[in-house]
Design an enzyme around this catalytic site. Structure first.
Site, PDB file in Angstrom:
ATOM      1  N   LEU A 140       0.870  -1.180   0.000  1.00  0.00           N
ATOM      2  CA  LEU A 140       0.000   0.000   0.000  1.00  0.00           C
ATOM      3  C   LEU A 140       0.905   1.228   0.000  1.00  0.00           C
ATOM      4  O   LEU A 140       1.982   1.221   0.606  1.00  0.00           O
ATOM      5  CB  LEU A 140      -0.889   0.042   1.256  1.00  0.00           C
ATOM      6  CG  LEU A 140      -1.994  -0.996   1.399  1.00  0.00           C
ATOM      7  CD1 LEU A 140      -2.720  -0.802   2.733  1.00  0.00           C
ATOM      8  CD2 LEU A 140      -2.991  -0.919   0.247  1.00  0.00           C
ATOM      9  N   ASP A 141       0.467   2.292  -0.669  1.00  0.00           N
ATOM     10  CA  ASP A 141       1.211   3.546  -0.607  1.00  0.00           C
ATOM     11  C   ASP A 141       1.316   4.006   0.842  1.00  0.00           C
ATOM     12  O   ASP A 141       0.442   3.709   1.674  1.00  0.00           O
ATOM     13  CB  ASP A 141       0.495   4.641  -1.411  1.00  0.00           C
ATOM     14  CG  ASP A 141       0.501   4.354  -2.907  1.00  0.00           C
ATOM     15  OD1 ASP A 141       1.295   3.514  -3.344  1.00  0.00           O
ATOM     16  OD2 ASP A 141      -0.307   4.983  -3.624  1.00  0.00           O
ATOM     17  N   ARG A 142       2.358   4.753   1.105  1.00  0.00           N
ATOM     18  CA  ARG A 142       2.579   5.250   2.467  1.00  0.00           C
ATOM     19  C   ARG A 142       1.373   6.026   2.986  1.00  0.00           C
ATOM     20  O   ARG A 142       0.984   5.911   4.144  1.00  0.00           O
ATOM     21  CB  ARG A 142       3.828   6.130   2.494  1.00  0.00           C
ATOM     22  CG  ARG A 142       4.199   6.638   3.880  1.00  0.00           C
ATOM     23  CD  ARG A 142       5.506   7.406   3.851  1.00  0.00           C
ATOM     24  NE  ARG A 142       5.897   7.846   5.181  1.00  0.00           N
ATOM     25  CZ  ARG A 142       7.036   8.469   5.454  1.00  0.00           C
ATOM     26  NH1 ARG A 142       7.902   8.724   4.478  1.00  0.00           N
ATOM     27  NH2 ARG A 142       7.330   8.832   6.687  1.00  0.00           N
ATOM     28  N   THR A 144      -1.755   5.728   2.129  1.00  0.00           N
ATOM     29  CA  THR A 144      -3.002   4.955   2.120  1.00  0.00           C
ATOM     30  C   THR A 144      -3.121   4.121   3.395  1.00  0.00           C
ATOM     31  O   THR A 144      -2.148   3.525   3.844  1.00  0.00           O
ATOM     32  CB  THR A 144      -3.054   4.031   0.894  1.00  0.00           C
ATOM     33  OG1 THR A 144      -2.889   4.813  -0.286  1.00  0.00           O
ATOM     34  CG2 THR A 144      -4.384   3.292   0.817  1.00  0.00           C
ATOM     35  N   ARG A 243      -5.181   6.320  -7.995  1.00  0.00           N
ATOM     36  CA  ARG A 243      -4.900   7.755  -7.984  1.00  0.00           C
ATOM     37  C   ARG A 243      -4.763   8.311  -9.396  1.00  0.00           C
ATOM     38  O   ARG A 243      -5.286   9.388  -9.715  1.00  0.00           O
ATOM     39  CB  ARG A 243      -3.638   8.023  -7.159  1.00  0.00           C
ATOM     40  CG  ARG A 243      -3.785   7.603  -5.706  1.00  0.00           C
ATOM     41  CD  ARG A 243      -2.457   7.482  -4.972  1.00  0.00           C
ATOM     42  NE  ARG A 243      -1.802   8.778  -4.811  1.00  0.00           N
ATOM     43  CZ  ARG A 243      -0.642   8.926  -4.175  1.00  0.00           C
ATOM     44  NH1 ARG A 243      -0.031   7.866  -3.658  1.00  0.00           N
ATOM     45  NH2 ARG A 243      -0.113  10.117  -4.058  1.00  0.00           N
TER      46      ARG A 243
END
Length: 314
Positions: A140-142, A144, A243
């Site tokens: 997961l993105d930081r 998120t 995104r």
């Protein structure tokens, strides 16, 4: 500093199924993450005498060439901050002898690296030293939050990665976007290409000619005066997929400093939004032991739920 010579490592049953970059991070302790990716890009790391990408999944019997390196003496492992440890322990959504699902907080990277003291996986390994084979199944993105799956055994990791490649996972997200959606559903099928800037920052763009296929299905959940809450279901798992797809259709996520709309983000900050409004709300996957379907849900964090309530009452 410690000098190492060329090493040739044969992949055994326990290591098979890992991504090449994750394998190197484990066997090259003390080497900066950025340098590992540099020697991968330059071709100094070889698999079976040929170049291999970071995301290559190792097979049993593969021969990995690790080039000579100067490695800093490994400092003592720092202790996980008590506040972080306590927080992670309360965020476990599901756990058994093979897997662990964590409700990852926004702002915490899944991996440590340059400028990042602790990532999720390093912190959990330090907190649970008995889990020597703990690995991320996906990322997961930081910024998120939400459901993050980790495997406790390398054999299970191979099975989970195979299930992920076969499309047997379902990953569902909630995001608040700028603007009002007219349709209740929208499918976005736009190929994406990842680029790395000179600064090292990753940026993803729509590229219908050279990009990799990427598909996202969006469903409206709630409409507000100038924003819309949508559910996003991923058919593919490209970097920053949700995104960039939302940016491409003119409905960027609120709080997205990389792909979002500056004016919409400024208004959201004035209203109290202090982070990216993207949350991995549900994860469904086949269990590596017996393939039974596991479904885990993570409720919206209080700061996001509170923001929605303020919008609804405005």
């Amino acid at each position: 500093m410690v000098e190492t010579g060329v090493r040739y490592l044969e992949i055994g049953e326990a290591e098979a199924g890992q991504r090449l970059d994750n394998f190197l991070l484990r066997v090259m302790k003390g080497v900066p993450r950025s340098h590992i990716y540099k020697i991968l890009r330059s071709g100094e790391v070889r698999v079976n005498k040929g170049r291999a990408k970071a995301q290559y999944h190792l097979l049993q019997g593969d021969q990995v060439r690790v080039p000579p390196l100067r490695v800093a003496d490994t400092p003592p492992t720092p202790k996980v901050p008590s506040r972080l440890g306590d927080d992670l322990n309360t965020r476990i959504l599901y756990e058994d002898d093979r897997v662990l699902v964590l409700d990852k907080p926004s702002g915490l990277a899944v991996h440590g690296g340059s400028g990042i003291a602790w990532g999720v996986v390093e912190a959990l390994r330090a907190l649970r030293p008995e889990l020597r084979e703990l690995e991320l199944v996906h990322r997961l993105d930081r910024e998120t939050s939400g459901c993050l799956l980790l495997s406790k055994r390398r054999s299970g990791l191979r099975q989970l990665h195979a299930s992920l490649r076969e499309g047997e996972f379902q990953k569902v997200y909630l995001g608040l976007t700028q603007g009002c959606w007219t349709a209740n559903e929208q499918r976005v099928d736009l190929a994406l290409r990842k680029n790395v800037l000179r600064s090292g920052e990753r940026i993803v763009r729509v590229d219908t000619e050279a990009g990799k296929e990427a598909r996202t299905h969006f469903t409206v959940q709630q409409r507000f005066a100038d924003s819309t809450l949508v559910e996003a279901v991923l058919d593919t798992g490209r970097t920053h997929q949700i995104r960039v797809h939302l940016q491409a259709i003119g409905h960027s996520l609120l709080g997205d400093e990389r792909y979002g709309d500056e004016q919409a983000n400024r208004l959201a900050r004035e209203r109290g939004l202090r982070r990216l409004f993207l949350h991995a709300s549900r994860l469904t996957f086949p269990h590596p032991r017996d393939q039974r379907v596991i479904r885990v849900e993570a409720p919206l964090p209080p700061e996001l739920e509170g923001y929605l309530q303020n919008l609804a009452s405005a």
